[in-house]
Scaffold this active site. Structure first.
Site, mmCIF file in Angstrom:
data_model
loop_
_atom_site.group_PDB
_atom_site.id
_atom_site.type_symbol
_atom_site.label_atom_id
_atom_site.label_comp_id
_atom_site.label_asym_id
_atom_site.label_seq_id
_atom_site.Cartn_x
_atom_site.Cartn_y
_atom_site.Cartn_z
ATOM 1 C CE LYS A 100 -4.175 -1.999 2.014
ATOM 2 N NZ LYS A 100 -3.678 -3.377 2.270
HETATM 3 C C1 LIG Z 1 -4.363 -4.502 1.688
HETATM 4 C C2 LIG Z 1 -3.610 -5.782 1.602
HETATM 5 C C3 LIG Z 1 -3.984 -6.832 0.720
HETATM 6 C C4 LIG Z 1 -5.222 -6.755 -0.148
HETATM 7 O O1 LIG Z 1 -5.091 -5.851 -1.196
HETATM 8 P P1 LIG Z 1 -6.349 -5.303 -1.973
HETATM 9 O O2 LIG Z 1 -5.865 -4.287 -2.914
HETATM 10 O O3 LIG Z 1 -7.283 -4.745 -0.933
HETATM 11 O O4 LIG Z 1 -6.977 -6.482 -2.669
HETATM 12 C C5 LIG Z 1 -3.184 -7.949 0.648
HETATM 13 N N1 LIG Z 1 -2.074 -8.080 1.430
HETATM 14 C C6 LIG Z 1 -1.697 -7.112 2.286
HETATM 15 C C7 LIG Z 1 -0.503 -7.324 3.113
HETATM 16 C C8 LIG Z 1 -2.438 -5.928 2.403
HETATM 17 O O5 LIG Z 1 -2.050 -4.968 3.271
#
Ligand SMILES: *Cc1c(COP(=O)(O)O)cnc(C)c1O
Length: 431
Positions: A107
């Protein structure tokens, strides 16, 4: 480029408006009017370009009409202050590591890009970003926006309900980041943020923005690393298009991969790996999308019962389940299987997965057909889930220096009740 709402009842928005609004007025998600194609020459030369060069070219295609190249390339380069490398871990399987950013999760890329885009579009008066978090989103957003001029961030988190590592990642930063410890649960935090957005009197006094993952500035830049990952395979002598497997919760990350393919990136097909929250998998089986309350799993950042980016995928494939099935298959990886997968992958390949990456690895390994090669995303560093992973592997997990640094800082947060009037008073006093 203009952006329209998936609900079709809001006016089209400029990039600036789409980024500042987050969600369209009719609660729909913004979609670009058209998906730009990258020229053949770009794909032919991609293997000779580095990550930043590739990303600038992709960003030009999407945002070039709205932001002069010089500014856009600066934003891209500042966003990508770390690498997203791809490694081969067994014969037909590569891992795309997305945990080299400041908070050790993918993210970071979207949050850093969005922060810089907001600052770029800011017209003097400070923009206030409100974000409710159960852990990971708060840290990525707070760190992504840290020190960005003209933007202030308020992170609302439930007292006593986020892990100590997560809490440190947004309470020790200072500068333009304020952590608000709410005496309530995550839903209370989210309700406070929603109330603030509906408070027209408050919004007349201060500019409020959400840094939710549905923001176009958060999900689109994630496509950069898919281009780069495919270029890495090309550099390693793999000429056929890979299968891409993404551990998915809100489906923002996989959505970026789907957009990359629509821009022309050769991808054989996609696998969406779910934990036991199997709403998307069930949709592929039945053709009916039925949201459900989420259930807790080991891969908790994927505990989503109503993935918000489903609306984008539905739109992207012409609102047709068969079109979606032709490009994307699904998989469900339950907690027992996550545990066994972390153990088995470590034993067989020496590679240590985190619980989210384990869903991706499992789904890819089980889903690859003879002759296919595939990439899965490792979305977080295993040290972010140190206790869980150590209990599964019976081995110590090293904590990277930048994660340990957070733990040394002093916690600073403002304690607030879950009453909206207290939150409102606090925001007003901060103007
Ligand atoms: C947010 C997150 C996900 C999921 O990603 P999306 O874009 O919401 O599908 C997977 N793994 C981790 C470690 C995350 O922080």
């Amino acid at each position: 480029m203009m952006y329209y709402s998936t609900n079709g009842k809001a006016p089209e928005a400029t990039l600036k408006k789409a980024v500042q609004n987050g969600l369209a007025e009719d609660r729909g998600l913004y979609m670009p009017r058209r998906i730009p194609q990258l020229p053949y020459s770009f794909f032919a030369g991609m293997a000779d370009m580095d990550f930043q060069e590739i990303s600038c070219a992709v960003a030009d295609a999407f945002f070039g009409e709205d932001i002069p190249a010089e500014d856009l390339h600066r934003i891209v380069r500042e966003t990508l202050s770390f690498d997203c490398p791809t490694y081969q871990i067994e014969e037909n399987i590569w891992v795309l590591e997305l945990f080299h950013g400041p908070t050790l999760a993918f993210k970071d890329v979207g949050a850093r890009f969005m922060a810089r885009l907001l600052a770029y579009f800011s017209d003097g008066s400070p923009v206030n970003v409100l974000v409710a978090t159960s852990g990971d989103t708060g840290s990525a957003v707070a760190n992504g926006f840290l020190g960005v001029e003209g933007v202030r961030v308020f992170v609302l988190y439930p007292k006593g309900k986020v892990s100590p590592i997560q809490e440190c990642q947004f309470t020790t930063l200072g500068q333009n980041i304020t952590a608000l410890e709410i005496d309530g649960c995550f839903d209370d935090c989210q309700a406070l943020v929603k109330n603030a957005f509906m408070d027209t009197e408050l919004r007349a006094r201060m500019t409020l923005t959400s840094a939710n993952s549905i923001n176009v500035a958060r999900f689109l830049p994630q496509s950069f690393y898919y281009f780069n990952s495919c270029a890495s395979l090309r550099r390693a002598g793999v000429s056929e298009p890979p299968v891409i497997c993404v551990p998915s919760g809100n489906f923002g990350n996989i959505c970026a991969a789907l957009f990359a393919a629509e821009m022309g990136l050769p991808v054989r097909r996609f696998i969406a790996a779910n934990n036991s929250n199997s709403v998307f998998y069930d949709f592929l089986q039945t053709g009916v999308y039925t949201p459900r309350p989420s259930i807790q799993t080991l891969a908790n950042a994927m505990d989503v019962g109503d993935p918000s980016n489903f609306a984008r995928i539905w739109e992207l494939y012409g609102r047709n389940a068969d079109n979606i099935r032709q490009r994307i298959s699904g998989a469900v990886v339950d907690d027992k299987t996550i545990e066994r997968t972390i153990q088995q992958c470590l034993e067989d390949t020496g590679y240590l997965l985190d619980p989210h990456g384990a869903c991706g690895y499992r789904a890819l390994k089980d889903g690859l057909k003879p002759g296919e090669k595939g990439i899965f995303c490792e979305t977080a560093h295993p040290a972010k889930f140190k206790e869980k992973v150590e209990a599964i592997t019976w081995q110590d997990v090293d904590v990277p220096e930048r994660l340990a640094e957070f733990m040394k800082g002093t916690k600073q947060s403002v304690a607030l009740s879950r009453n909206y009037s207290d939150f409102r008073d606090f925001l007003v006093s901060s103007i």
